[in-house]
Design a protein around this motif. Structure first.
Motif, PDB file in Angstrom:
ATOM      1  N   ASP A   1       0.824  -1.212   0.000  1.00 50.60           N
ATOM      2  CA  ASP A   1       0.000   0.000   0.000  1.00 50.60           C
ATOM      3  C   ASP A   1       0.857   1.260   0.000  1.00 50.60           C
ATOM      4  O   ASP A   1       0.654   2.191   0.789  1.00 50.60           O
TER       5      ASP A   1
ATOM      6  N   PRO B   1      -2.830  -0.236  -4.281  1.00 53.75           N
ATOM      7  CA  PRO B   1      -2.526   0.681  -5.383  1.00 53.75           C
ATOM      8  C   PRO B   1      -2.138  -0.094  -6.635  1.00 53.75           C
ATOM      9  O   PRO B   1      -1.445  -1.108  -6.574  1.00 53.75           O
TER      10      PRO B   1
ATOM     11  N   ASN C   1      -6.252   3.382  -6.290  1.00 59.26           N
ATOM     12  CA  ASN C   1      -6.344   2.416  -5.201  1.00 59.26           C
ATOM     13  C   ASN C   1      -7.517   1.481  -5.483  1.00 59.26           C
ATOM     14  O   ASN C   1      -8.673   1.849  -5.309  1.00 59.26           O
TER      15      ASN C   1
END
Length: 328
Positions: A216, A238, A252
């Motif tokens: 992330d 992501p 995301n």
């Protein structure tokens, strides 16, 4: 049998189902601000098609059948051809964007995913998920002319604007390969975050940005030295990165959002709510807008990079990826 999984991965086969548990197919280097873009060419993976969207009014004007679960896309430097990966049929599809017809399609490897085009020599690079190599392809001749061994499960590809280096996000090695395009040799492997997928190079060719699906965050690489110079936390899962007007815009998948951070100080600017499972993203030639493919909503959304707000959307085919450079 094809289906959508909970994280937006298309299950192409039992082996791929076991291997691809995070992220899917990703982004390439940013365009030079030369001519304005007028169309988006959006690969619809579960729809087996390519949607063409007019950017002037955000309307889908055509949908062309492209079999094989089309996913990755890159454009030739003159924008005449789009190069599309079809992982299920193990092919590279050469699409004539002017006539809106498939010009050629041929086998490339065992699992073609990410794709990037060299800015000047006419070659195309295709990431092969299964054999952990990059195929160097003569697209109009319809043949592979070389292969480069990289890390495990290469995903996103990007070429520096001067054409000297190709970068590969090697997802299952948690690394990025830097490849000398003159010799087709890997000169460095750079450790980054967990499961890098999309990779984007800035317009100066100085820095690369990887979207790291499992950690992330985004890793920022100084290409000349092959060193990670920054890591920025973003949203959940992501997928890809676009650069515009001094900011990074990160899709995301699980957050249904864009994370925006400043390229200078790497500080967060804003989180923008977007459609369900945003994946492919690209900035227009001026950086005024970024365009985002939303996998579960079957739309492409336009985001104003000054207002940091969604200003339009276009309906496209089923399961849009728009993985790579998809504006022309």
């Amino acid at each position: 049998m094809r289906q959508r999984s909970h994280n937006g991965v298309v299950i192409l086969a039992a082996a791929l189902s076991a291997a691809v548990v995070l992220g899917c197919w990703p982004a390439a280097s940013e365009p030079a601000a030369t001519h304005p873009f007028t169309e988006a060419l959006v690969t619809n993976q579960t729809g087996d098609s390519l949607s063409i969207v007019s950017l002037a009014d955000m309307k889908s004007v055509a949908e062309i059948a492209i079999s094989g679960n089309p996913a990755g896309i890159a454009m030739s430097s003159d924008r005449k051809y789009a190069f599309i990966t079809s992982p299920e049929s193990k092919e590279l599809v050469v699409f004539d964007a002017d006539t809106r017809q498939v010009a050629k399609r041929f086998k490339v490897g065992e699992g073609p995913l990410g794709v990037a085009a060299h800015p000047s020599n006419g070659l195309v690079y295709v990431a092969d998920w299964y054999v952990h190599k990059i195929s160097v392809v003569d697209p109009l001749g319809g043949k592979v002319v070389a292969q480069v061994a990289v890390g495990d499960s290469p995903s996103g590809l990007a070429v520096t604007p001067d054409g000297k280096f190709l970068l590969s996000a090697d997802r299952d090695s948690d690394a990025v390969s830097i490849i000398d395009t003159a010799t087709n040799t890997r000169v460095k492997s750079v450790p980054v975050g967990k499961r890098p997928f999309g990779i984007t190079i800035d317009a100066e060719g100085r820095r690369a940005y990887t979207a790291n699906v499992a950690s992330d965050d985004v890793s920022i690489i100084d290409i000349a030295t092959g060193i990670v110079v920054g890591t920025v936390p973003v949203g959940h899962r992501p997928y890809a990165v676009a650069l515009a007007r001094g900011r990074a815009f990160v899709t995301n998948q699980y957050g249904s959002s864009l994370s925006v951070f400043d390229l200078g100080n790497l500080e967060p600017v804003k989180t923008i709510e977007i459609g369900d499972h945003p994946e492919g993203i690209m900035a227009d030639a001026t950086g005024a807008n970024v365009y985002v493919a939303c996998w579960f909503d079957n739309v492409v959304m336009r985001v104003d990079t000054d207002k940091l707000a969604v200003t339009g959307e276009a309906a496209v085919g089923d399961g849009p990826r728009a993985f790579g450079l998809f504006l022309r």
